[in-house]
Write an enzyme that holds these catalytic residues in place. Structure first.
Site, PDB file in Angstrom:
ATOM      1  N   ASN A 272       7.230  -8.191   1.613  1.00 50.43           N
ATOM      2  CA  ASN A 272       7.773  -6.846   1.844  1.00 50.43           C
ATOM      3  C   ASN A 272       7.250  -6.201   3.124  1.00 50.43           C
ATOM      4  O   ASN A 272       7.902  -5.324   3.680  1.00 50.43           O
ATOM      5  CB  ASN A 272       7.411  -5.983   0.619  1.00 50.43           C
TER       6      ASN A 272
ATOM      7  N   SER B 163       0.803  -1.231   0.000  1.00 53.26           N
ATOM      8  CA  SER B 163       0.000   0.000   0.000  1.00 53.26           C
ATOM      9  C   SER B 163       0.832   1.276   0.000  1.00 53.26           C
ATOM     10  O   SER B 163       0.352   2.336  -0.403  1.00 53.26           O
ATOM     11  CB  SER B 163      -0.927   0.005   1.228  1.00 53.26           C
ATOM     12  N   ARG B 164       2.076   1.179   0.465  1.00 51.14           N
ATOM     13  CA  ARG B 164       2.899   2.395   0.610  1.00 51.14           C
ATOM     14  C   ARG B 164       4.359   2.052   0.323  1.00 51.14           C
ATOM     15  O   ARG B 164       4.730   0.887   0.244  1.00 51.14           O
ATOM     16  CB  ARG B 164       2.830   2.921   2.048  1.00 51.14           C
TER      17      ARG B 164
ATOM     18  N   VAL C  39      -0.328  -9.525   8.117  1.00 53.17           N
ATOM     19  CA  VAL C  39       0.544 -10.682   7.881  1.00 53.17           C
ATOM     20  C   VAL C  39       0.948 -11.395   9.175  1.00 53.17           C
ATOM     21  O   VAL C  39       1.401 -12.537   9.126  1.00 53.17           O
ATOM     22  CB  VAL C  39       1.812 -10.326   7.061  1.00 53.17           C
TER      23      VAL C  39
ATOM     24  N   ALA D 237      17.746  -7.909  14.443  1.00 52.61           N
ATOM     25  CA  ALA D 237      17.636  -9.359  14.671  1.00 52.61           C
ATOM     26  C   ALA D 237      16.569  -9.969  13.774  1.00 52.61           C
ATOM     27  O   ALA D 237      16.766 -11.041  13.188  1.00 52.61           O
ATOM     28  CB  ALA D 237      17.313  -9.624  16.144  1.00 52.61           C
TER      29      ALA D 237
ATOM     30  N   TYR E 185      14.858  -4.858  15.390  1.00 52.61           N
ATOM     31  CA  TYR E 185      14.714  -4.801  13.928  1.00 52.61           C
ATOM     32  C   TYR E 185      15.868  -5.539  13.249  1.00 52.61           C
ATOM     33  O   TYR E 185      15.662  -6.328  12.327  1.00 52.61           O
ATOM     34  CB  TYR E 185      14.668  -3.333  13.496  1.00 52.61           C
TER      35      TYR E 185
ATOM     36  N   ILE F 221      16.116   4.251   2.641  1.00 50.86           N
ATOM     37  CA  ILE F 221      15.221   4.548   1.525  1.00 50.86           C
ATOM     38  C   ILE F 221      14.192   5.572   1.988  1.00 50.86           C
ATOM     39  O   ILE F 221      13.676   5.492   3.112  1.00 50.86           O
ATOM     40  CB  ILE F 221      14.499   3.259   1.048  1.00 50.86           C
TER      41      ILE F 221
HETATM   42  P1  NDP Z   1       6.630   1.748   5.021  1.00 52.76           P
HETATM   43  O1  NDP Z   1       6.511   1.967   6.484  1.00 52.76           O
HETATM   44  O2  NDP Z   1       6.662   2.893   4.086  1.00 52.76           O
HETATM   45  O3  NDP Z   1       5.469   0.745   4.547  1.00 52.76           O
HETATM   46  C1  NDP Z   1       5.257  -0.447   5.261  1.00 52.76           C
HETATM   47  C2  NDP Z   1       4.290  -1.315   4.501  1.00 52.76           C
HETATM   48  O4  NDP Z   1       4.138  -2.529   5.261  1.00 52.76           O
HETATM   49  C3  NDP Z   1       2.915  -0.678   4.383  1.00 52.76           C
HETATM   50  O5  NDP Z   1       2.375  -1.001   3.122  1.00 52.76           O
HETATM   51  C4  NDP Z   1       2.129  -1.355   5.501  1.00 52.76           C
HETATM   52  O6  NDP Z   1       0.750  -1.524   5.213  1.00 52.76           O
HETATM   53  C5  NDP Z   1       2.767  -2.734   5.514  1.00 52.76           C
HETATM   54  N1  NDP Z   1       2.546  -3.412   6.784  1.00 52.76           N
HETATM   55  C6  NDP Z   1       2.998  -3.061   8.016  1.00 52.76           C
HETATM   56  N2  NDP Z   1       2.529  -3.937   8.939  1.00 52.76           N
HETATM   57  C7  NDP Z   1       1.787  -4.852   8.258  1.00 52.76           C
HETATM   58  C8  NDP Z   1       1.051  -5.997   8.639  1.00 52.76           C
HETATM   59  N3  NDP Z   1       0.987  -6.392   9.913  1.00 52.76           N
HETATM   60  N4  NDP Z   1       0.386  -6.694   7.687  1.00 52.76           N
HETATM   61  C9  NDP Z   1       0.453  -6.314   6.378  1.00 52.76           C
HETATM   62  N5  NDP Z   1       1.120  -5.223   5.951  1.00 52.76           N
HETATM   63  C10 NDP Z   1       1.791  -4.515   6.895  1.00 52.76           C
HETATM   64  O7  NDP Z   1       7.938   0.841   4.856  1.00 52.76           O
HETATM   65  P2  NDP Z   1       8.957   0.713   3.634  1.00 52.76           P
HETATM   66  O8  NDP Z   1       8.225   0.720   2.353  1.00 52.76           O
HETATM   67  O9  NDP Z   1      10.065   1.622   3.858  1.00 52.76           O
HETATM   68  O10 NDP Z   1       9.518  -0.773   3.930  1.00 52.76           O
HETATM   69  C11 NDP Z   1       9.125  -1.910   3.197  1.00 52.76           C
HETATM   70  C12 NDP Z   1      10.049  -3.052   3.596  1.00 52.76           C
HETATM   71  O11 NDP Z   1      11.398  -2.684   3.314  1.00 52.76           O
HETATM   72  C13 NDP Z   1      10.003  -3.393   5.079  1.00 52.76           C
HETATM   73  O12 NDP Z   1      10.109  -4.782   5.237  1.00 52.76           O
HETATM   74  C14 NDP Z   1      11.214  -2.679   5.632  1.00 52.76           C
HETATM   75  O13 NDP Z   1      11.684  -3.281   6.814  1.00 52.76           O
HETATM   76  C15 NDP Z   1      12.179  -2.841   4.479  1.00 52.76           C
HETATM   77  N6  NDP Z   1      13.258  -1.847   4.494  1.00 52.76           N
HETATM   78  C16 NDP Z   1      12.998  -0.482   4.420  1.00 52.76           C
HETATM   79  C17 NDP Z   1      14.040   0.416   4.459  1.00 52.76           C
HETATM   80  C18 NDP Z   1      13.841   1.898   4.423  1.00 52.76           C
HETATM   81  O14 NDP Z   1      14.832   2.629   4.629  1.00 52.76           O
HETATM   82  N7  NDP Z   1      12.650   2.418   4.154  1.00 52.76           N
HETATM   83  C19 NDP Z   1      15.440  -0.035   4.544  1.00 52.76           C
HETATM   84  C20 NDP Z   1      15.578  -1.462   4.609  1.00 52.76           C
HETATM   85  C21 NDP Z   1      14.530  -2.321   4.579  1.00 52.76           C
HETATM   86  P3  NDP Z   1      -0.445  -0.586   5.815  1.00 52.76           P
HETATM   87  O15 NDP Z   1       0.007   0.843   5.665  1.00 52.76           O
HETATM   88  O16 NDP Z   1      -1.597  -0.945   4.930  1.00 52.76           O
HETATM   89  O17 NDP Z   1      -0.641  -0.990   7.235  1.00 52.76           O
END
Ligand code: NDP
Length: 240
Positions: free
Chosen positions: A83, A12-13, A57, A150, A148, A181
């Site tokens: 993701n 979604s984001r 999830v 771990a 995080y 990012i």
């Molecule tokens: P955001 O916080 O921008 O987005 C997180 C996404 O995960 C949203 O779409 C949210 O959905 C979803 N989400 C969170 N909890 C749940 C859940 N319980 N069930 C289903 N969906 C869930 O994060 P990023 O886009 O930055 O990160 C995406 C991935 O990349 C993550 O795994 C993060 O750890 C990893 N990452 C990000 C980095 C960064 O610097 N941004 C660096 C390294 C890794 P909703 O809004 O609908 O709840």
């Protein structure tokens, strides 16, 4: 290669949404999973001709239901992108039991539930590409991000072990491990923090969600058919 069915958790984001746009632009049908951001997910699905589906999830039953619904609707799943994730900055000594459990529930258990639900379909077809999202902190450890780090290290272990187990079934499992990012996950960082991180980065900028989407796109392509169990890190050289 086009026309594949792709399920992206947390689509979604941020990075997940950029990946959804990238795969749709390449001709794939994308299922956008969301937890709380219904409006964003539905608007994105409409924009890319995909399908938005709600599931937390960290809830095994919701995940199984989501995967069953995808298979009922499309009779097929080609690419699974795990993701969805959460982060938290806290001193190690301040972490509560609940902080720790929630971190693993979303980032690790969620991945386990999602892959477990989809795997029989992949094994039956003797095909499929699974992509996991770790973080550079899962590789090198981040101060004030022990939970995080771990959880994200566990993602790398899951990726490597599963790649060995399901390789003979024609399935690849790879990990994308981004650096910093520009998404809402880093919303706590001010302009000065971001500028300092950019300065520390050999490529002299913060990453964009699209940078990560391109890495995912590559690993999901036929060009990566002989790559499995690997960690690809779009991080601008911040960790090498
Ligand atoms: P955001 O916080 O921008 O987005 C997180 C996404 O995960 C949203 O779409 C949210 O959905 C979803 N989400 C969170 N909890 C749940 C859940 N319980 N069930 C289903 N969906 C869930 O994060 P990023 O886009 O930055 O990160 C995406 C991935 O990349 C993550 O795994 C993060 O750890 C990893 N990452 C990000 C980095 C960064 O610097 N941004 C660096 C390294 C890794 P909703 O809004 O609908 O709840």
């Amino acid at each position: 290669m086009a026309g594949r069915i792709v399920l992206i958790t947390g689509g979604s984001r941020g990075i997940g949404a950029a990946a959804a746009r990238r795969f749709a632009a390449g001709g794939d049908r994308v299922v956008v999973n969301y937890c709380r951001s219904r409006e964003k997910a539905e608007a994105l699905a409409e924009e890319i001709g995909g399908w938005a589906v709600q599931a937390d999830v960290s809830d095994s039953a919701q995940v199984r239901n989501m995967v069953d619904n995808v298979l009922d609707k499309f009779c097929q799943l080609d690419i699974l992108i795990c993701n969805a994730g959460i982060a938290q900055q806290k001193l190690f000594g301040d972490l509560t039991d609940e902080d720790w459990r929630r971190m693993f529930a979303v980032n690790v258990d969620g991945m386990f539930y999602t892959i477990r639900a989809a795997l029989p379909h992949f094994i039956h077809r003797k095909a499929g590409k699974i992509l996991t999202l770790s973080s550079m902190w899962g590789q090198v450890g981040g101060s004030c991000e022990v939970a995080y780090s771990a959880a994200k290290a566990a993602v790398i272990g899951l990726t490597k072990a599963l790649a060995k187990e399901v390789g003979p079934s024609g399935i690849t499992v790879n990990c994308v491990s981004p650096g910093v990012i520009d998404t809402e996950m880093n919303g706590n960082l001010g302009p000065e923090d971001l500028a300092a991180l950019a300065e520390e980065t050999p490529l002299e900028r913060i990453g964009r969600p699209e940078d990560v989407a391109e890495a995912l796109w590559y690993l999901a392509s036929d060009a990566a058919n002989f790559i499995t169990g690997q960690v690809l890190s779009p991080n601008g050289g911040l960790i090498i």
